[in-house]
Enzyme design. Structure first.
Site, PDB file in Angstrom:
ATOM      1  N   SER A 130       0.803  -1.228   0.000  1.00  0.00           N
ATOM      2  CA  SER A 130       0.000   0.000   0.000  1.00  0.00           C
ATOM      3  C   SER A 130       0.836   1.279   0.000  1.00  0.00           C
ATOM      4  CB  SER A 130      -0.904   0.002   1.232  1.00  0.00           C
ATOM      5  OG  SER A 130      -1.370   1.295   1.507  1.00  0.00           O
ATOM      6  N   THR A 178      -5.014   3.668  -7.240  1.00  0.00           N
ATOM      7  CA  THR A 178      -6.325   3.748  -6.582  1.00  0.00           C
ATOM      8  C   THR A 178      -6.973   5.075  -6.940  1.00  0.00           C
ATOM      9  OG1 THR A 178      -5.675   2.277  -4.804  1.00  0.00           O
ATOM     10  CG2 THR A 178      -7.501   3.768  -4.347  1.00  0.00           C
ATOM     11  N   LYS A 277      -7.763   0.833  -9.733  1.00  0.00           N
ATOM     12  CA  LYS A 277      -8.580   0.272  -8.630  1.00  0.00           C
ATOM     13  C   LYS A 277      -9.658   1.273  -8.223  1.00  0.00           C
ATOM     14  CE  LYS A 277      -8.095  -1.507  -3.880  1.00  0.00           C
ATOM     15  NZ  LYS A 277      -8.580  -0.507  -2.936  1.00  0.00           N
ATOM     16  N   HIS A 301     -13.922   0.056  -2.282  1.00  0.00           N
ATOM     17  CA  HIS A 301     -12.936   0.319  -1.229  1.00  0.00           C
ATOM     18  C   HIS A 301     -13.371  -0.312   0.092  1.00  0.00           C
ATOM     19  CE1 HIS A 301      -9.355   3.090  -1.025  1.00  0.00           C
ATOM     20  NE2 HIS A 301      -9.435   2.753   0.244  1.00  0.00           N
TER      21      HIS A 301
HETATM   22  C1  FNR Z   1      -7.936  -0.351   2.883  1.00  0.00           C
HETATM   23  N1  FNR Z   1      -8.045  -0.160   1.519  1.00  0.00           N
HETATM   24  C2  FNR Z   1      -7.052   0.518   0.843  1.00  0.00           C
HETATM   25  N2  FNR Z   1      -7.103   0.603  -0.512  1.00  0.00           N
HETATM   26  C3  FNR Z   1      -6.106   1.208  -1.194  1.00  0.00           C
HETATM   27  O1  FNR Z   1      -6.154   1.248  -2.420  1.00  0.00           O
HETATM   28  N3  FNR Z   1      -5.039   1.742  -0.524  1.00  0.00           N
HETATM   29  C4  FNR Z   1      -4.922   1.698   0.831  1.00  0.00           C
HETATM   30  O2  FNR Z   1      -3.948   2.163   1.400  1.00  0.00           O
HETATM   31  C5  FNR Z   1      -5.981   1.091   1.546  1.00  0.00           C
HETATM   32  N4  FNR Z   1      -5.947   1.036   2.908  1.00  0.00           N
HETATM   33  C6  FNR Z   1      -6.865   0.262   3.586  1.00  0.00           C
HETATM   34  C7  FNR Z   1      -6.717   0.064   4.947  1.00  0.00           C
HETATM   35  C8  FNR Z   1      -7.592  -0.775   5.614  1.00  0.00           C
HETATM   36  C9  FNR Z   1      -7.412  -1.022   7.075  1.00  0.00           C
HETATM   37  C10 FNR Z   1      -8.642  -1.410   4.916  1.00  0.00           C
HETATM   38  C11 FNR Z   1      -9.586  -2.355   5.617  1.00  0.00           C
HETATM   39  C12 FNR Z   1      -8.817  -1.178   3.578  1.00  0.00           C
HETATM   40  C13 FNR Z   1      -9.132  -0.815   0.753  1.00  0.00           C
HETATM   41  C14 FNR Z   1      -8.709  -2.236   0.388  1.00  0.00           C
HETATM   42  O3  FNR Z   1      -7.677  -2.228  -0.552  1.00  0.00           O
HETATM   43  C15 FNR Z   1      -9.889  -3.030  -0.223  1.00  0.00           C
HETATM   44  O4  FNR Z   1     -10.450  -2.302  -1.270  1.00  0.00           O
HETATM   45  C16 FNR Z   1     -10.961  -3.384   0.796  1.00  0.00           C
HETATM   46  O5  FNR Z   1     -10.423  -3.635   2.055  1.00  0.00           O
HETATM   47  C17 FNR Z   1     -11.690  -4.645   0.336  1.00  0.00           C
HETATM   48  O6  FNR Z   1     -12.754  -4.912   1.160  1.00  0.00           O
HETATM   49  P1  FNR Z   1     -12.739  -6.036   2.310  1.00  0.00           P
HETATM   50  O7  FNR Z   1     -12.158  -7.299   1.749  1.00  0.00           O
HETATM   51  O8  FNR Z   1     -11.931  -5.472   3.434  1.00  0.00           O
HETATM   52  O9  FNR Z   1     -14.186  -6.140   2.632  1.00  0.00           O
END
Ligand code: FNR
Length: 396
Positions: A130, A178, A277, A301
């Site tokens: 990330s 993203t 994304k 997200h």
């Molecule tokens: C995220 N997500 C996320 N997405 C992204 O593109 N960059 C990021 O830094 C983050 N950071 C992040 C932190 C935390 C704690 C969570 C839970 C989520 C979104 C992540 O990539 C993804 O889209 C979702 O978490 C998918 O959904 P589920 O599987 O958690 O339900």
């Protein structure tokens, strides 16, 4: 596009009971990791991971949408030669799922980014590193072999180019941009639980730390002792401000200027695979293809941006129709093997799971991630047999 190569040798993938560490034997499904993490993590950390935005309708909608999709299984087919091996951008993975990018993981789980990446690699798949990570992307590439990096791209050409050069120099060859965070969603629960940027040590946080000593010593203490004050490491070409700095808020601005013209610049400069994304609309999927993306991730997200956003599984079929020859991946709300197979049935080539794997890393590090992955893998294997298929993509 032929994303799957069935292997007749794989068959069933059931773990031997003694391969599961005793601490983890009570975790039987991905949701169990959330229950375990709820006890382990201070509320600020647990809420940061588990929460959505405002009314949480996008978050709830993700789970509910999967429940409304049903299968019509076929019977009396020889399903003994089951395999989940999945080919994505020319590489074969053991399973059709990976770890979604998640920022701030090293405060939730000790050395969280490395635990996620190594746990995934040990399970024959990968984690996306990330942009909001507290671990330098170079270290994640070097120590865990990561090749997928997710960028929060600033809406400014010179900063974009410098960031891309850094990412490529570290050895990443898949860039995930993203696009659904022009500004951060309204995460009220973070503010209520004392998790807010810039971070301030408040009596609320001190109390939470004192009542969760395993996390305070084993994660926060170890992280500070071994690596010093955490910084946002990967937002730009240089290290970002420390977590307690007032610059933390300022450092994320200019992302609301980002537009398709910037994507054009990225495509011109980035030699590796480019993935967008946060796509929910078929027209955006077509634009992603027009601007030279190699793939997209259909995602709301995890319900953390716009409240009331379409669940990605609902958005998927129209997007698949709009870009039939593009790699389409999906995340948001996947918790079961059946969810993975539903996504593939409706057009996904590959899926990502977020929160459950981070919860597994929080309580049990790399071993937790491996265990969570083996649970999902076993579920998919069992579900394929019950559906009468030997490969996930047969469900198309
Ligand atoms: C995220 N997500 C996320 N997405 C992204 O593109 N960059 C990021 O830094 C983050 N950071 C992040 C932190 C935390 C704690 C969570 C839970 C989520 C979104 C992540 O990539 C993804 O889209 C979702 O978490 C998918 O959904 P589920 O599987 O958690 O339900």
């Amino acid at each position: 596009m032929a994303p799957l190569t069935p292997s007749p040798t794989v068959g069933t993938v059931r773990r031997k009971p003694n391969q599961t560490p005793w601490r983890l034997r009570s975790a039987l499904s991905l949701d169990d990791f959330e229950r375990r993490a709820r006890r382990h993590l201070p509320l600020s950390m647990f809420g940061y991971v588990s929460g959505g935005v405002e009314t949480n309708s996008s978050l709830r909608g993700n789970g509910e949408a999967f429940q409304t999709i049903t299968f019509r299984p076929r019977i009396l087919r020889d399903v003994s030669a089951r395999s989940q091996k999945t080919n994505l951008f020319g590489k074969t993975y053991e399973v059709p799922f990976g770890v979604a990018p998640m920022g701030f993981s090293a405060m939730v789980a000790y050395d969280g980014d490395i635990a996620l990446a190594k746990g995934a690699a040990g399970s024959g798949t990968f984690a996306i590193c990330s942009a909001a990570s507290l671990t330098p992307l170079e270290r994640v590439a070097r120590e865990a072999g990561s090749r997928w990096f997710q960028a929060y791209v600033p809406g400014d050409e010179s900063r974009i180019v410098a960031l891309l050069e850094r990412v490529a120099a570290a050895g990443f060859d898949h860039l995930v941009v993203t696009a659904d965070v022009p500004i951060t969603g309204n995460r009220e629960n973070n503010a209520r639980n004392g998790f807010d940027a810039p971070f301030r040590v408040t009596p609320q946080l001190i109390w939470q730390g004192a009542t969760h000593p395993r996390w305070t010593i084993g994660t926060l203490g170890r992280e500070l002792f071994n690596r010093g004050m955490p910084h946002f490491e990967n937002m730009e070409s240089v290290q970002g401000p420390p977590l307690f700095s007032r610059d933390l808020v300022r450092s994320t601005i200019a992302r609301d200027k980002l537009n398709w013209e910037h994507l054009k610049i990225i495509r011109e400069r980035w030699r590796g695979k480019l993935i967008l994304k946060g796509v929910l609309d078929p027209e955006d999927a077509k634009l992603a293809q027009k601007f030279g993306c190699d793939g997209i991730i259909v995602s709301n997200h995890g319900g953390r941006q716009l409240d009331g956003a379409l669940p990605s599984i609902v958005a998927l079929p129209a997007i698949r129709d709009a870009v039939p020859d593009m790699i389409v991946m999906l995340d948001s709300g996947i918790r079961r093997g059946t969810d993975v197979l539903k996504a593939i049935m409706l057009g996904a080539d590959f899926v990502f799971v977020g929160r459950p794997f981070l919860f597994a890393a929080a309580t049990d590090g790399e071993a937790g991630v491996r265990h969570a992955m083996s649970i999902l893998r076993e579920e998919i294997d069992r579900d394929m047999a019950l559906l009468g298929v030997v490969a996930p993509h047969e469900l198309r």
